[in-house]
Design a protein around this motif. Structure first.
Motif, PDB file in Angstrom:
ATOM      1  N   THR A   1       0.581  -1.115   0.092  1.00 40.90           N
ATOM      2  CA  THR A   1      -0.028  -0.076  -0.059  1.00 40.90           C
ATOM      3  C   THR A   1       0.760   1.362   0.085  1.00 40.90           C
ATOM      4  N   PHE A   2       1.827   1.189   0.859  1.00 40.05           N
ATOM      5  CA  PHE A   2       2.547   2.566   0.948  1.00 40.05           C
ATOM      6  C   PHE A   2       4.062   2.403   0.384  1.00 40.05           C
ATOM      7  N   GLY A   3       4.498   1.418   0.463  1.00 37.67           N
ATOM      8  CA  GLY A   3       5.875   1.227  -0.231  1.00 37.67           C
ATOM      9  C   GLY A   3       6.722   0.879   0.842  1.00 37.67           C
ATOM     10  N   THR A   4       8.163   0.691   0.855  1.00 38.81           N
ATOM     11  CA  THR A   4       9.052   0.427   2.170  1.00 38.81           C
ATOM     12  C   THR A   4       8.951   1.609   2.850  1.00 38.81           C
ATOM     13  N   SER A   5       9.567   3.013   2.399  1.00 35.22           N
ATOM     14  CA  SER A   5       9.508   4.195   3.267  1.00 35.22           C
ATOM     15  C   SER A   5       7.972   4.415   3.585  1.00 35.22           C
ATOM     16  N   GLY A   6       7.213   4.495   2.996  1.00 32.26           N
ATOM     17  CA  GLY A   6       5.787   4.812   3.219  1.00 32.26           C
ATOM     18  C   GLY A   6       5.174   4.001   4.474  1.00 32.26           C
ATOM     19  N   GLY A   7       5.532   2.558   4.443  1.00 37.38           N
ATOM     20  CA  GLY A   7       5.219   1.547   5.567  1.00 37.38           C
ATOM     21  C   GLY A   7       5.965   2.175   6.806  1.00 37.38           C
ATOM     22  N   LEU A   8       7.255   2.315   6.683  1.00 41.21           N
ATOM     23  CA  LEU A   8       8.016   2.889   7.789  1.00 41.21           C
ATOM     24  C   LEU A   8       7.576   3.895   8.691  1.00 41.21           C
ATOM     25  N   SER A   9       7.309   4.812   7.608  1.00 39.65           N
ATOM     26  CA  SER A   9       6.438   5.996   8.223  1.00 39.65           C
ATOM     27  C   SER A   9       5.152   5.921   8.850  1.00 39.65           C
ATOM     28  N   ALA A  10       4.341   4.933   8.265  1.00 45.95           N
ATOM     29  CA  ALA A  10       3.086   4.586   8.986  1.00 45.95           C
ATOM     30  C   ALA A  10       3.326   3.969  10.279  1.00 45.95           C
ATOM     31  N   LEU A  11       4.342   3.214  10.325  1.00 46.56           N
ATOM     32  CA  LEU A  11       4.383   2.566  11.624  1.00 46.56           C
ATOM     33  C   LEU A  11       4.852   3.484  12.805  1.00 46.56           C
ATOM     34  N   GLN A  12       5.792   4.633  12.402  1.00 45.29           N
ATOM     35  CA  GLN A  12       6.043   5.598  13.242  1.00 45.29           C
ATOM     36  C   GLN A  12       4.912   6.357  13.746  1.00 45.29           C
ATOM     37  N   TYR A  13       4.107   6.695  12.773  1.00 47.86           N
ATOM     38  CA  TYR A  13       2.656   7.416  12.919  1.00 47.86           C
ATOM     39  C   TYR A  13       1.763   6.465  14.006  1.00 47.86           C
ATOM     40  N   TYR A  14       1.739   5.086  13.672  1.00 49.89           N
ATOM     41  CA  TYR A  14       0.885   4.091  14.615  1.00 49.89           C
ATOM     42  C   TYR A  14       1.548   4.382  15.926  1.00 49.89           C
ATOM     43  N   GLN A  15       2.706   4.439  16.066  1.00 49.81           N
ATOM     44  CA  GLN A  15       3.401   4.344  17.378  1.00 49.81           C
ATOM     45  C   GLN A  15       3.005   5.673  18.237  1.00 49.81           C
ATOM     46  N   GLN A  16       3.063   6.770  17.397  1.00 50.38           N
ATOM     47  CA  GLN A  16       3.086   8.223  17.893  1.00 50.38           C
ATOM     48  C   GLN A  16       1.363   8.336  18.283  1.00 50.38           C
ATOM     49  N   LEU A  17       0.464   7.690  17.745  1.00 52.55           N
ATOM     50  CA  LEU A  17      -0.898   7.660  17.999  1.00 52.55           C
ATOM     51  C   LEU A  17      -1.409   6.705  19.438  1.00 52.55           C
ATOM     52  N   GLY A  18      -0.505   5.925  19.595  1.00 53.17           N
ATOM     53  CA  GLY A  18      -0.301   4.928  20.626  1.00 53.17           C
ATOM     54  C   GLY A  18      -1.031   3.649  20.405  1.00 53.17           C
ATOM     55  N   TRP A  19      -1.121   3.381  18.990  1.00 54.50           N
ATOM     56  CA  TRP A  19      -1.775   2.080  18.617  1.00 54.50           C
ATOM     57  C   TRP A  19      -0.660   1.068  18.914  1.00 54.50           C
ATOM     58  N   ILE A  20       0.493   1.074  18.580  1.00 51.16           N
ATOM     59  CA  ILE A  20       1.546   0.099  18.764  1.00 51.16           C
ATOM     60  C   ILE A  20       2.916   0.776  19.753  1.00 51.16           C
ATOM     61  N   THR A  21       3.524  -0.177  20.176  1.00 46.51           N
ATOM     62  CA  THR A  21       4.330   0.098  21.246  1.00 46.51           C
ATOM     63  C   THR A  21       5.788   0.225  20.102  1.00 46.51           C
ATOM     64  N   PRO A  22       6.988   0.764  20.621  1.00 51.08           N
ATOM     65  CA  PRO A  22       8.162   0.706  19.965  1.00 51.08           C
ATOM     66  C   PRO A  22       8.627  -0.651  19.574  1.00 51.08           C
ATOM     67  N   ALA A  23       8.461  -1.632  20.500  1.00 47.22           N
ATOM     68  CA  ALA A  23       8.795  -3.174  20.159  1.00 47.22           C
ATOM     69  C   ALA A  23       7.994  -3.730  18.887  1.00 47.22           C
ATOM     70  N   VAL A  24       6.750  -3.363  19.076  1.00 46.79           N
ATOM     71  CA  VAL A  24       5.813  -3.826  17.810  1.00 46.79           C
ATOM     72  C   VAL A  24       6.409  -3.174  16.513  1.00 46.79           C
ATOM     73  N   ARG A  25       6.708  -1.926  16.579  1.00 48.19           N
ATOM     74  CA  ARG A  25       7.186  -1.029  15.664  1.00 48.19           C
ATOM     75  C   ARG A  25       8.256  -1.866  14.818  1.00 48.19           C
ATOM     76  N   GLU A  26       9.509  -1.947  16.113  1.00 47.37           N
ATOM     77  CA  GLU A  26      10.818  -2.850  15.319  1.00 47.37           C
ATOM     78  C   GLU A  26      10.498  -4.013  14.808  1.00 47.37           C
ATOM     79  N   GLN A  27       9.450  -4.954  15.415  1.00 46.47           N
ATOM     80  CA  GLN A  27       9.312  -6.175  14.695  1.00 46.47           C
ATOM     81  C   GLN A  27       8.650  -6.038  13.097  1.00 46.47           C
TER      82      GLN A  27
END
Length: 144
Positions: A30-56
């Motif tokens: 959906t987002f490509g590699t860099s967009g997917g990584l940015s989306a994960l950062q956004y989800y962490q900022q929103l409190g949807w996921i923890t840093p550990a989930v983001r790293e995984q």
């Protein structure tokens, strides 16, 4: 200040790993590699996921094949199903699909949570509508 995340961890069960790989593939497609990584950062900022989930998820996205990566700029809004379907076609649609993955991984009933939010909003709106209003000389009104 401690903050609770919607998805704290991803368990190493076959079902969780399979769903996580599916989500990583969705993000890459959906987002490509860099967009997917940015989306994960956004989800962490929103409190949807923890840093550990983001790293995984970062490790999973980086492991995707070229066929699984969308290399063009994101241009298609997501089409969620179920309780988030009203967001289809909106700019948030693609992220709401991620929220569905997060809820499934966290074993949360997203439909029940959406229903509770709607009921709470209706309750607040009905209380506001039932409040008597006092009018001031300037034509403004105040709650009594």
């Amino acid at each position: 200040m401690s903050r609770s995340h919607y998805l704290e961890t991803i368990e190493p069960t076959p079902e969780q790993v399979s769903l996580t790989l599916e989500w990583a593939s969705y993000l890459g497609d959906t987002f490509g590699t860099s967009g997917g990584l940015s989306a994960l950062q956004y989800y962490q900022q929103l409190g949807w996921i923890t840093p550990a989930v983001r790293e995984q998820l970062i490790r999973y996205i980086r492991g995707l094949s070229l066929e699984e990566i969308h290399n063009k700029k994101f241009d298609e809004p997501g089409t969620p199903v179920g309780p988030l379907e009203p967001l289809s076609g909106s700019p948030f649609g693609a992220h709401s699909v991620s929220l569905q993955y997060i809820a499934a991984l966290a074993n949360h009933d997203l439909e029940a949570n959406v229903m509770l939010a709607k009921l709470a909003r209706q309750r607040v709106n009905s209380r506001v509508d039932d409040e008597p209003r006092a009018f001031t000389a300037g034509g403004d009104h105040q709650l009594s």
